[in-house]
Structure formats: structure tokens, C-alpha cells
Scaffold this motif. Structure first.
Motif, mmCIF file in Angstrom:
data_model
loop_
_atom_site.group_PDB
_atom_site.id
_atom_site.type_symbol
_atom_site.label_atom_id
_atom_site.label_comp_id
_atom_site.label_asym_id
_atom_site.label_seq_id
_atom_site.Cartn_x
_atom_site.Cartn_y
_atom_site.Cartn_z
ATOM 1 N N ASP A 268 31.192 8.916 32.524
ATOM 2 C CA ASP A 268 30.234 7.974 33.106
ATOM 3 C C ASP A 268 29.783 6.962 32.054
ATOM 4 N N ILE A 269 29.104 5.929 32.523
ATOM 5 C CA ILE A 269 28.452 4.994 31.608
ATOM 6 C C ILE A 269 27.281 5.757 31.003
ATOM 7 N N SER A 270 27.362 6.072 29.715
ATOM 8 C CA SER A 270 26.394 7.017 29.155
ATOM 9 C C SER A 270 24.960 6.493 29.208
ATOM 10 N N GLU A 271 24.786 5.181 29.174
ATOM 11 C CA GLU A 271 23.433 4.601 29.245
ATOM 12 C C GLU A 271 22.725 4.946 30.560
ATOM 13 N N THR A 272 23.480 5.301 31.589
ATOM 14 C CA THR A 272 22.830 5.610 32.879
ATOM 15 C C THR A 272 22.281 7.037 32.926
ATOM 16 N N VAL A 273 22.771 7.881 32.026
ATOM 17 C CA VAL A 273 22.387 9.307 32.074
ATOM 18 C C VAL A 273 21.893 9.804 30.711
ATOM 19 N N LYS A 274 21.193 8.935 30.017
ATOM 20 C CA LYS A 274 20.762 9.256 28.651
ATOM 21 C C LYS A 274 20.043 10.590 28.536
ATOM 22 N N ASN A 312 28.998 11.486 24.584
ATOM 23 C CA ASN A 312 28.252 12.723 24.401
ATOM 24 C C ASN A 312 26.994 12.466 23.571
ATOM 25 N N GLN A 313 27.142 11.627 22.561
ATOM 26 C CA GLN A 313 26.012 11.347 21.677
ATOM 27 C C GLN A 313 24.894 10.591 22.416
ATOM 28 N N ILE A 314 25.285 9.557 23.129
ATOM 29 C CA ILE A 314 24.273 8.762 23.848
ATOM 30 C C ILE A 314 23.624 9.586 24.952
ATOM 31 N N ALA A 315 24.423 10.449 25.583
ATOM 32 C CA ALA A 315 23.898 11.249 26.695
ATOM 33 C C ALA A 315 23.316 12.586 26.213
ATOM 34 N N GLY A 316 22.961 12.678 24.958
ATOM 35 C CA GLY A 316 22.226 13.830 24.446
ATOM 36 C C GLY A 316 22.949 15.161 24.578
#
Ligand code: GDP
Ligand code: MN
Length: 434
Positions: A268-274, A312-316
Motif C-alpha cells: 500500500d501507499i505507506s503514508e495512508t496507513v502510518k 515497513n518503516q513508514i508504516a511503523g
């Protein structure tokens, strides 16, 4: 032949370099001691230790990101270009279509085909229904449930009924299941949506899209008109079906007790599921909520960080892997379960369907990975499907219109494919199922 060359080893301790301390902002951690509440799948663990769930990834793929990508592409291609037939883990002969003259007496599974659509989309959803009928439903005549946040126009209703012989129910969503809750802080919403828009997140500022994602995540299966059904199969405007499905897919799920079917798995676009995962960890570590975790969950697929570590990093700590929900076949008993409901209520209470842009696909997927047995989540590898820009294109004698093994319209998007991770980590014996 074993198609899982990469991760078939027994769990081993992680190399020291993979260890991360418990302190800091991340959710990653590692514990030495073995405890009772440890959920493990091929070396991937989620541990309950007092207040924190942790995971380790001792069997992370070796090599650079590019090397991992190449291994994944090869595996995916190998699996999709091998000629396949129908699922082998059920007696398919027992769920063949009835002969046309017996169709009106066919005993259906308790299921409906659903689509959420807008009035102006009658042409596009009509074309989808026409293709869907040809591939599957003209052989079974499952009823449709078309859903809208405003009443369907007479023109829409007339046009749609011309595309199918099956009954079609037209549903208007009650306001309280669709609209933004009063609890949302509008100022915060505006600020956060602007930030996402600056990061080029698609639909960042479109409130109706956020409504749609929240609706499909947690409210759709609570519509009064859907209470009579156990299963739904979701379709959308502008999709394609490339194979002829000659068995009753709903009865396949019913017979195998599988709870979910998908065709495409992607990042997914990681910014949407931070913070979807960090909020989920908060939920799991509250009270005795950890009891909801299924010991056979798809943790490794959920938390892997080898192909797109930056996601993975952006989405914690969440891989951002999900099942693409524009095609999904779901046992609503799962979505209506105590575990899923309690978790969704927690997610909803954070307001982040609006302050972030949590999609229904990652929400369904994370719920499944945690609360369902991964062997009950089925990849419909044999169903040829397209939603721009991604394909599931199997090699079968009756595949028409797509190139077996092709994942995306454009090669540079191949790194968005998470299917190899699912094949590696979540399918025990590929050849026994397909
Ligand atoms: P995408 O695939 O993520 O780009 O999203 P879509 O635009 O395809 O939307 C997903 C589904 O929800 C489609 O079936 C749309 O027709 C439907 N949808 C999206 N927004 C709305 C809305 O505001 N009202 C209604 N009735 N349907 C919507
Ligand atoms: Mn779509």
C-alpha cells in the motif's frame, strides 16, 4: 515440486544486526525468553510480554533489496505460468453449475454479489456485470446487492436490470453508517488531509473516499439488507475477468470453511496507513484482547520488511501488504465476529479513517492476518482478473485477454507485488491446493 525455495528453513535465531532494542519509537523488539503467549509462524513471532507485542524476523530474505525483488519476481512468475486447474482441496465436481434448465431450481449458498456505486457509474458497473455474468454468474444466478450513499435513480435501476437475469436489490445506506462521525475534529482533519495531499496521496482530500473506506471496513456488512447473507463477493466498475469459472465459488468457500478469497496482494501507499499497526498493537495490548490472535495468523506476510523496507518503516512495522479488496469474497461471520468488531471499534475511535487514509483493504487484511487462520484465506489463483493497473493472470486452457504471469501494466510497478511473500510465508503446500 517445492515452489518455496527461499523460506522453507526451520526458525533460527536472528543475526545480531537484526535485533532492535525495545526502546525508541518503533514497534519492533526482541525478547530472549520463551513465553506462553507467543504466536509463531515459520520463525516469525508475535509475542505478548506484559504490555507489548513484539515480533522478530529471523528468516528475513538474504541479499539486497534488488536481489530480494528478483527472487520474488521469479517465484511469482514461476507459479503463475505453470498451467493450473481448479482447486484440488475440495471435490469440485460436487459444485459444478446446474444444467440451464435446472438453474431456476438451483440451491444457492447464502451469498450475494455486492458493489458500492454512484448513479453516474451505471455504464461502467453494467459492463462489469456483463463480464462477471459471462465468467461466472450466468451459470449460477446469484443475487446482486447494489449499494449507494444516495438513492439510486430510476434510470440507474432500469439500465442495470438489463445486464442480468438475477435479482438485483438496490440499497441506500443509512446516514449513520456512511457519514463522517461527529467526533471527528474538522480542523485536524483539514490539516492532516493537506499534509497527505502534499505527499501526493491519492484521494487525500476527498472526504467521500474516506467515507467509502470506513464504510467497507466496518459498516457495510451491518446494512439491514445484508443481514440475510453470510457471503459476499465484491465487484467494481472498470474491472476485467479473464477466465471462465466453472464451479460455485461460494460453495467452495463454504465447503472448505475458508473465510476470505482474493486474487491480488500488493503493497500500500505507506503514508495512508502510518499508524494502523501501532494503533492495532495498542488494541492488542489492552485488557485481554491478545486472546483474539489466531495462532496460525499470517504474521510474516503482515510484518515482512524485505522487499519494500521503506514501506515497513513508514508504516511503523507493517509491511503494507494487503489483499486488494476491489475483488474479495468474504464470509461476513468473520467481519461480524467479536474480535474484528472490537478491533474495528478501536480503529474507528482514533478518527484515523479521516486523519490518515486507512483503506478498507489494509484493514480487512490486517484483521485477517491477525484473527484468521492463514490456511482459511484463499488465493483464487485460477481466476483471471484486472483492476487498473494490476492483474492476476493464471495460465489455464481458457485464459483470454491477459498475459499469464503479468502483474502490472507497467514493469516499474512490479515491486508493488506482495504475492511472493504470501506464497512464501502463508501457503503450506501450493501443489496440494492448486
Ligand atoms: P479506487 O479503486 O481505490 O481508485 O476507488 P474507486 O473509485 O474504484 O472506488 C471504490 C468503489 O467505491 C467503487 O465501486 C466506487 O464506485 C465506489 N465509490 C467510491 N466513492 C463513492 C461514493 O462517494 N459513493 C458511492 N455510492 N460509491 C462510491
Ligand atoms: Mn476501483
Amino acid at each position: 515440486k517445492n515452489l518455496k525455495p527461499i523460506s522453507d528453513s526451520t526458525p533460527q535465531p536472528p543475526p545480531q544486526s537484526l535485533l532492535e532494542s525495545e526502546s525508541g519509537t518503533g514497534t519492533k523488539g526482541i525478547t530472549e525468553e520463551e513465553e506462553e503467549d507467543t504466536y509463531e509462524t515459520k520463525g516469525y513471532q508475535i509475542k505478548r510480554q506484559d504490555v507489548k507485542f513484539k515480533y522478530i524476523n529471523p528468516n528475513g530474505k538474504k541479499g539486497t533489496k534488488q536481489e530480494v525483488q528478483a527472487q520474488h519476481d521469479e517465484l511469482y512468475n514461476k507459479v503463475l505460468t505453470k498451467e493450473i486447474h481448479e482447486p484440488k482441496d475440495f471435490n469440485i465436481e460436487s459444485i459444478r453449475p446446474p444444467s440451464p434448465d435446472m438453474l431456476s431450481k438451483y440451491k444457492h449458498a447464502n451469498a450475494t454479489i455486492v458493489a458500492l456505486v454512484r448513479n453516474h457509474e451505471f455504464g461502467a458497473i453494467g459492463r462489469t456485470i456483463r463480464k462477471f455474468e459471462k465468467s461466472f454468474n450466468e451459470k449460477f444466478n446469484y443475487p446482486y446487492t447494489l449499494i449507494n450513499d444516495v438513492p439510486f435513480s430510476d434510470k440507474f435501476k432500469d439500465r442495470i436490470q438489463a445486464f442480468t437475469k438475477s435479482p438485483v436489490e438496490f440499497v441506500t445506506i443509512p446516514e449513520e453508517l456512511w457519514s463522517k462521525p461527529d467526533s471527528i475534529d474538522v480542523e485536524k482533519q483539514t490539516t492532516e488531509m493537506n499534509i497527505m495531499a502534499e505527499h501526493n496521496v491519492a484521494y487525500a482530500k476527498m472526504e467521500s473516499y474516506h467515507n467509502m473506506c470506513r464504510f467497507y471496513s466496518g459498516n457495510m456488512f451491518n446494512l439491514p439488507e445484508l443481514q440475510k447473507y453470510k457471503y459476499y463477493w465484491r465487484i467494481e466498475p472498470h474491472v476485467e475477468f479473464y477466465t471462465s469459472i466453472n464451479y460455485d465459488i461460494f460453495k467452495y468457500l463454504e465447503g472448505t470453511k475458508k473465510v476470505y478469497g482474493f486474487t491480488i496482494s500488493l503493497y500500500d501507499i505507506s503514508e495512508t496507513v502510518k499508524t494502523l499497526w501501532t494503533e492495532t498493537l495498542k488494541f492488542l495490548n489492552t485488557g485481554d484482547n491478545y486472546k483474539y490472535i489466531n495462532k496460525n495468523g499470517a504474521f510474516q506476510w503482515l510484518l515482512s520488511d524485505t522487499q519494500l523496507p521503506e514501506n515497513n518503516q513508514i508504516a511503523g512495522g507493517y509491511s503494507t501488504c494487503h489483499f486488494w479488496s476491489n475483488f474479495e469474497i468474504v464470509d461476513m461471520d468473520f467481519l461480524r465476529s467479536e474480535a474484528y468488531t472490537a478491533w474495528f471499534n478501536h480503529l474507528d475511535s482514533t478518527g484515523k479513517f479521516y486523519y490518515e487514509r486507512w483503506g478498507d483493504a489494509p484493514v480487512h487484511s490486517m484483521g485477517l492476518a491477525l484473527f484468521a487462520d492463514k490456511s482459511k484465506v484463499h488465493w483464487f489463483r485460477d481466476v483471471g482478473y484486472f483492476h487498473d493497473p494490476y492483474y492476476n493472470c493464471p495460465k489455464t486452457s481458457h485464459t483470454r485477454g491477459c498475459e499469464p504471469g503479468q502483474f502490472s501494466k507497467w514493469d516499474h510497478l512490479n515491486d508493488q507485488n506482495c504475492m511472493a511473500s504470501w506464497i512464501d510465508y502463508s501457503i503450506d503446500d501450493l501443489d496440494a491446493i492448486y
